[in-house]
Design an enzyme around this catalytic site. Sequence first.
Site, mmCIF file in Angstrom:
data_model
loop_
_atom_site.group_PDB
_atom_site.id
_atom_site.type_symbol
_atom_site.label_atom_id
_atom_site.label_comp_id
_atom_site.label_asym_id
_atom_site.label_seq_id
_atom_site.Cartn_x
_atom_site.Cartn_y
_atom_site.Cartn_z
ATOM 1 N N ALA A 34 96.836 38.293 32.264
ATOM 2 C CA ALA A 34 97.361 36.933 32.392
ATOM 3 C C ALA A 34 96.298 35.970 32.670
ATOM 4 O O ALA A 34 95.658 36.295 33.905
ATOM 5 C CB ALA A 34 98.743 36.882 33.217
ATOM 6 N N GLY A 35 96.325 34.920 31.977
ATOM 7 C CA GLY A 35 95.605 33.587 32.478
ATOM 8 C C GLY A 35 94.169 33.613 31.858
ATOM 9 O O GLY A 35 93.358 32.658 31.926
ATOM 10 N N GLY A 75 99.592 32.477 30.000
ATOM 11 C CA GLY A 75 99.346 31.674 28.778
ATOM 12 C C GLY A 75 98.729 30.208 29.303
ATOM 13 O O GLY A 75 98.493 29.407 28.523
ATOM 14 N N LYS A 117 105.155 47.953 31.208
ATOM 15 C CA LYS A 117 104.713 46.945 31.720
ATOM 16 C C LYS A 117 105.520 45.982 32.595
ATOM 17 O O LYS A 117 106.319 45.308 32.023
ATOM 18 C CB LYS A 117 103.955 46.027 30.766
ATOM 19 C CG LYS A 117 103.200 44.625 31.544
ATOM 20 C CD LYS A 117 102.686 43.610 30.466
ATOM 21 C CE LYS A 117 102.766 42.538 31.135
ATOM 22 N NZ LYS A 117 102.056 41.201 30.274
ATOM 23 N N ASN A 165 96.524 38.056 25.310
ATOM 24 C CA ASN A 165 97.428 37.683 24.276
ATOM 25 C C ASN A 165 97.105 36.205 23.586
ATOM 26 O O ASN A 165 96.356 36.138 22.566
ATOM 27 C CB ASN A 165 98.676 38.001 24.413
ATOM 28 C CG ASN A 165 99.831 37.900 23.188
ATOM 29 O OD1 ASN A 165 100.839 38.580 23.478
ATOM 30 N ND2 ASN A 165 99.425 37.418 22.196
ATOM 31 N N SER A 166 97.433 35.326 24.648
ATOM 32 C CA SER A 166 97.354 33.919 24.063
ATOM 33 C C SER A 166 95.959 33.675 23.577
ATOM 34 O O SER A 166 95.884 32.542 22.683
ATOM 35 C CB SER A 166 98.011 32.996 25.138
ATOM 36 O OG SER A 166 99.107 33.255 25.666
#
Lengths: 261, 67
Positions: free
Chosen positions: A184-185, A157, A96, A206-207
Site C-alpha cells: 500500500a501507498g 491508493g 491477505k 496495484n493502483s
Amino acid sequence: MWHVGGAALDSRMFIGTALYPSPEIMRRSIEASGAGVITVSLRRQAPDSDGGRAFWDYVRDLGLHILPNTAGCHSVKEAVTTAQMARELFDTRWIKLEVIGDTYNLQPDPIGLVEATRELISQDFEVFPYTTDDLVLCTRLAEAGCSTVMPWASPIGSGQGLLNPFNLDMIRKRLPDINLIIDAGIGRPSDAARALEMGYDGILINSAVALAQDPVVMARAFALAVESGRMAYESGIMPKRDFANPSTPTVGTPFWHGEPS
Amino acid sequence: MIELTVNGTPKPLPAPCVLRKALDELGFQGRHFAVAINGRFVPRHQYEAFHIEGGEALEVLSPMQGG
C-alpha cells in the site's frame, strides 16, 4: 529465487487485479510485471450476472499464485469468515488479512489484526497481514506465526510513497528473519526501488500500475525498479558520509597545486 | 412461504429447505461462490445438511478484482 508462504518465487513483486481499464489490460500488465502472485477479493454479485466466473477463469488461466484479501472487513469476525470463504473459493491457505480500523484512511485496526491473525493461524491459514509501519505491531504479528508481514508505506491508493522510511528501516533491522513486503501507498517505481534497497523482500502494487496512463509499460517499469533495488541491496550500498571525498585520484594532480607563484 | 435476507436484500422462498435447494431456487448454481449464514461460513460439503428455516441472513460471495 526466494520463498514465501511455501512457494518459490522469481519475482519480488505482487500485483493486484483491480482498477484496470479492461480485463485485457489487466492481463497484459500482470504479464509485464513478471509478478508471481496476484491479489483478488470476494464480493456480493447477483446470480443473474456471471457471478465472478469470467474473472475467476481469466485469473486462474494466468497460472500464478492467488492471494485473496479480506478488503472491506472492519471486525475480526468479518475477516475470519471472509478468509474461510476465500479459502474454499480460491482453494488456497493464503490470505491477505485486512481488518480496517478507520474508514477515511483505511488504516488497519492493530488490535483486531493481531486477534484475527492468531485465530486464522490456529485454523492453518498462511496469513499475510496488512499492517501499519509500527515496529511492535509487526513484531507481534511475527510472534503470532506470520512468516510474512506487510507494512504500509502510506495509505492504500494514496500513491504517497514511503512516508516514514525510518520506521520501515527499523522494522527491517529488528525483524531480519521474516519476509517483509511493502503493501500500500507506493506511487512510483523509485518508491519500489527504495523499499528493496532497504532490504524489503518485495512489494505489493496495484493502483500505481492500474491508474497509470499506460499500465502495461508502468508494470514493466516497476519490475525493473524492483529488480534494481534488490540488486543494489545485495551489492551493499555505500554508507553516507558527511564530507566530500574525491573519486578521482589525487596523486599526480596537474600544474596548479602546490606551486608557489 | 418463508423469507430470508440474501446479500442484504429480502428474498422469499416457498418453504423451509436445505441450503442446496435454497441456493438453486435463488439462482446460485455452479462453484463460483462461497456462503456464510448469519455471519458464519458454511462449507460447500454442508449444503445438503444445513436447513434454512426462514429469517436467516445469507451472504453469497464470488471472485472479484482486488488489491
